[in-house]
Motif scaffolding. Structure first.
Motif, PDB file in Angstrom:
ATOM      1  N   UNK A  16      11.425  65.709-141.399  1.00  0.00           N
ATOM      2  CA  UNK A  16      12.774  65.317-140.987  1.00  0.00           C
ATOM      3  C   UNK A  16      13.211  66.039-139.714  1.00  0.00           C
ATOM      4  N   UNK A  17      12.729  67.252-139.525  1.00  0.00           N
ATOM      5  CA  UNK A  17      13.049  67.979-138.292  1.00  0.00           C
ATOM      6  C   UNK A  17      12.309  67.382-137.105  1.00  0.00           C
ATOM      7  N   UNK A  18      11.089  66.919-137.332  1.00  0.00           N
ATOM      8  CA  UNK A  18      10.304  66.341-136.236  1.00  0.00           C
ATOM      9  C   UNK A  18      11.021  65.166-135.599  1.00  0.00           C
ATOM     10  N   UNK A  19      11.649  64.369-136.441  1.00  0.00           N
ATOM     11  CA  UNK A  19      12.335  63.186-135.909  1.00  0.00           C
ATOM     12  C   UNK A  19      13.482  63.587-134.984  1.00  0.00           C
ATOM     13  N   UNK A  20      14.104  64.729-135.290  1.00  0.00           N
ATOM     14  CA  UNK A  20      15.163  65.225-134.403  1.00  0.00           C
ATOM     15  C   UNK A  20      14.590  65.737-133.097  1.00  0.00           C
ATOM     16  N   UNK A  21      13.363  66.256-133.145  1.00  0.00           N
ATOM     17  CA  UNK A  21      12.751  66.863-131.966  1.00  0.00           C
ATOM     18  C   UNK A  21      11.902  65.873-131.169  1.00  0.00           C
ATOM     19  N   UNK A  22      11.726  64.678-131.701  1.00  0.00           N
ATOM     20  CA  UNK A  22      10.988  63.664-130.957  1.00  0.00           C
ATOM     21  C   UNK A  22       9.493  63.660-131.186  1.00  0.00           C
TER      22      UNK A  22
ATOM     23  N   UNK B  78       4.210  68.468-132.747  1.00  0.00           N
ATOM     24  CA  UNK B  78       5.123  69.546-132.398  1.00  0.00           C
ATOM     25  C   UNK B  78       4.354  70.790-131.959  1.00  0.00           C
ATOM     26  N   UNK B  79       3.209  71.043-132.611  1.00  0.00           N
ATOM     27  CA  UNK B  79       2.400  72.222-132.342  1.00  0.00           C
ATOM     28  C   UNK B  79       0.954  71.821-132.118  1.00  0.00           C
ATOM     29  N   UNK B  80       0.228  72.685-131.415  1.00  0.00           N
ATOM     30  CA  UNK B  80      -1.217  72.587-131.393  1.00  0.00           C
ATOM     31  C   UNK B  80      -1.785  73.572-132.401  1.00  0.00           C
ATOM     32  N   UNK B  81      -3.063  73.427-132.750  1.00  0.00           N
ATOM     33  CA  UNK B  81      -3.683  74.358-133.692  1.00  0.00           C
ATOM     34  C   UNK B  81      -4.947  74.939-133.085  1.00  0.00           C
ATOM     35  N   UNK B  82      -5.172  76.215-133.356  1.00  0.00           N
ATOM     36  CA  UNK B  82      -6.385  76.883-132.902  1.00  0.00           C
ATOM     37  C   UNK B  82      -6.750  77.957-133.908  1.00  0.00           C
TER      38      UNK B  82
END
Length: 552
Positions: free
Chosen positions: A20-26, A167-171
């Motif tokens: 739900x936060x992702x939708x706010x952040x695009x 939203x994030x990359x992973x490594x």
């Protein structure tokens, strides 16, 4: 040459998913699982590889008909969707392989829906399979006899991901954890001897992420500091890379609570621009910690758990945590103790879960012996553990009530304000020598934060449908501005915290309104991290990502 598709199924809405936060952040998804680009990198160049993450794009089954090999990976929370995908692929008579965290602990779960099964890490077995497949001599089951030498791991193919949708990359820096938590499958999969990549490998991965527009990364290691001595020179190299390039990336990661004992290590993490750490606290009940062999959290050195957390916070690293209810030493009092702990420790983000016994872990073996294991696949009480000192109904109801209270606006923002406003929390990175010497860099970040604050505030006010929550966010944000007017970088972070609260609050109330859906979807993976964050991912899914527990 083979045409290969590797699929990561959609996740259910989860704590760390932040849907739900992702939708706010695009954005469409939290972050890509590390297995997809890594498996692509392990694939010999003569083959064609397509990566499909159902969290950011639908699966076009018709287009998969011309693939020679289709791989499906997934965690325990994805197993129902995995089964649907595998059934559809099998109905089309396609050649299907499966691996990842769930298959690693339940390798026969999908039966004849799978042609080839991969158990555990796959740096050796994946290329071997492709070689044998080409000659028609492949096996039906692959498992490495030795743990992967991390110095041989290639740079993941980030170019094959839809990076702008995440939203994030992973490594990943390392695998393995030295501790022995009874519930944890990480040490079963990766072992108790931490294995670390060389600095050159990590820097190459940072360059790749940067080249593909990734600015925020989650280091998926289940315990970044499992080998403190060995990780320090690696972090020093990453810090130098950040300084040389003007700090293009921000990180978060997972670490054990004994981080508080090593100020040099915390300083190196800060210089790398690691701004938050997820720590497996699990319980304020020391008897429960001893029961589950989480001895690193009950050592006398450094004081109480709350004092240790505060030491990390006071240094300038934000602490997120994992909590578990349902240990043998837990009584109904544990729910109030967990809530009080979060308040005392000033921890805003806590992933609270029901204890779950994952196959192949010591906990699973013990409870099976004791006859306290629900062996069905969908658990009506959200966990396969039969508790000792309360009923299953009391455990589930207490858990849901704890989640509700912890993410009520007043409780959440009081914890946030206690750290960020009352105690004036400041990320350590801005106090390092580099930022003191380079004022232009501070101005660059100041500009970014101010623009970010305006954009996020606008999105909150337009994107949150609940007028009452919007009013709470406005009041709290303006209260933060008044309290921290001299530290404007905090404004942006505060709006991010509001967006995250909206996700946690909505997810929690959805669980309470329809617990039957909750226990069906999450019954086998109440402790998923990172995912990570869960957060576990965490924490490589044929080369497994962090699964349904973390030992940090």
């Amino acid at each position: 040459m083979a045409k290969i598709a590797i699929i990561n199924p959609a996740f259910e809405v989860s704590y760390w998913g932040l849907e739900y936060a992702q939708r706010l952040m695009g954005f469409k998804a939290n972050m890509p699982v590390a297995s997809l680009p890594l498996l692509a990198a392990l694939t010999p160049a003569e083959h064609e590889v397509v990566l499909i993450d159902e969290n950011v794009q639908p699966i076009d089954f018709d287009s998969l008909s011309d693939c020679d090999i289709i791989g499906v990976t997934g965690m325990s929370v994805q197993r129902f969707r995995m089964e649907e995908i595998l059934s559809e692929l099998k109905s089309r008579d396609l050649f299907v392989i499966a691996g990842g965290p769930w298959v690693t602990v339940e390798e026969d779960y999908f039966g004849d829906l799978v042609d080839v099964t991969f158990v555990g890490e796959a740096e050796q077995t994946w290329p071997l399979f492709l070689q044998q497949w080409a000659t028609g001599t492949h096996q039906t089951r692959y498992e490495q006899s030795e743990k992967t030498d991390m110095s041989t791991v290639p740079t993941p193919r980030h170019d094959l991901l839809k990076n702008k949708d995440y939203m994030l990359g992973s490594l990943q820096f390392s695998r393995g954890c030295p501790f022995q938590c009874e519930f944890c499958d990480i040490i079963v999969t990766f072992g108790r001897r931490p294995r670390i990549k060389q600095a050159s490998q990590i820097l190459a991965e940072l360059e790749s992420l940067r080249a593909h527009g990734v600015e925020i990364g989650f280091i998926v290691d289940d315990n970044l500091i499992g080998n403190k001595k060995a990780i320090k020179p690696i972090l020093a190299e990453v810090a130098r890379w950040q300084e040389q390039h003007g700090y293009p990336m921000v990180f978060s990661t997972e670490a054990s609570l004994d981080l508080c004992e090593d100020e040099e290590l915390m300083e190196l993490m800060a210089r790398c621009n690691i701004q938050s750490v997820f720590i497996g606290i699990e319980s304020p009940n020391e008897d429960s910690l001893k029961e589950t062999r989480k001895y690193q959290n009950v050592r006398e050195k450094g004081g109480t758990i709350v004092q240790k957390v505060r030491r990390i916070q006071d240094f300038g690293l934000e602490v997120w945590c994992g909590l578990i209810v349902g240990f043998d030493n837990d009584t109904p009092e544990i729910f109030q103790r967990q809530k009080q702990f979060l308040k005392d420790a000033r921890i805003t983000h806590a992933m609270i879960g029901l204890l779950h016994a994952i196959p192949k872990t010591p906990l699973h073996a013990r409870l099976l012996r004791e006859g306290r294991l629900d062996t069905s696949d969908e658990h009506p009480f959200g966990t396969n553990v039969i508790p000792r000192q309360m009923s299953r109904e009391a455990l589930l109801n207490g858990y849901l009530e704890t989640m509700r209270e912890c993410y009520e606006p007043e409780e959440y923002f009081d914890r946030l304000d206690s750290l960020f406003l009352d105690d004036g929390f400041q990320f350590r990175i801005f106090k390092t020598d580099f930022f003191r010497k380079h004022r232009w860099m501070r101005m660059k970040h100041f500009s970014f934060f101010m623009v970010g604050f305006v954009v996020m505030y606008w999105r909150l006010m337009r994107g949150v449908p609940d007028a009452k929550l919007r009013r709470v966010y406005r009041q709290r944000i303006w209260g933060a501005i008044k309290a921290r007017i001299a530290t404007p970088s905090i404004f942006f972070f505060y709006t991010i915290k509001c967006a995250m609260h909206y996700h946690h609050h909505k997810m929690t109330h959805d669980m309470i309104d329809d617990p039957s859906k909750f226990v069906s979807s999450y019954g086998k993976a109440m402790r998923t991290g990172p995912a990570h964050p869960t957060p576990r991912p965490p924490k490589q899914q044929v080369v497994p990502l962090p699964t349904a527990a973390s030992s940090n």
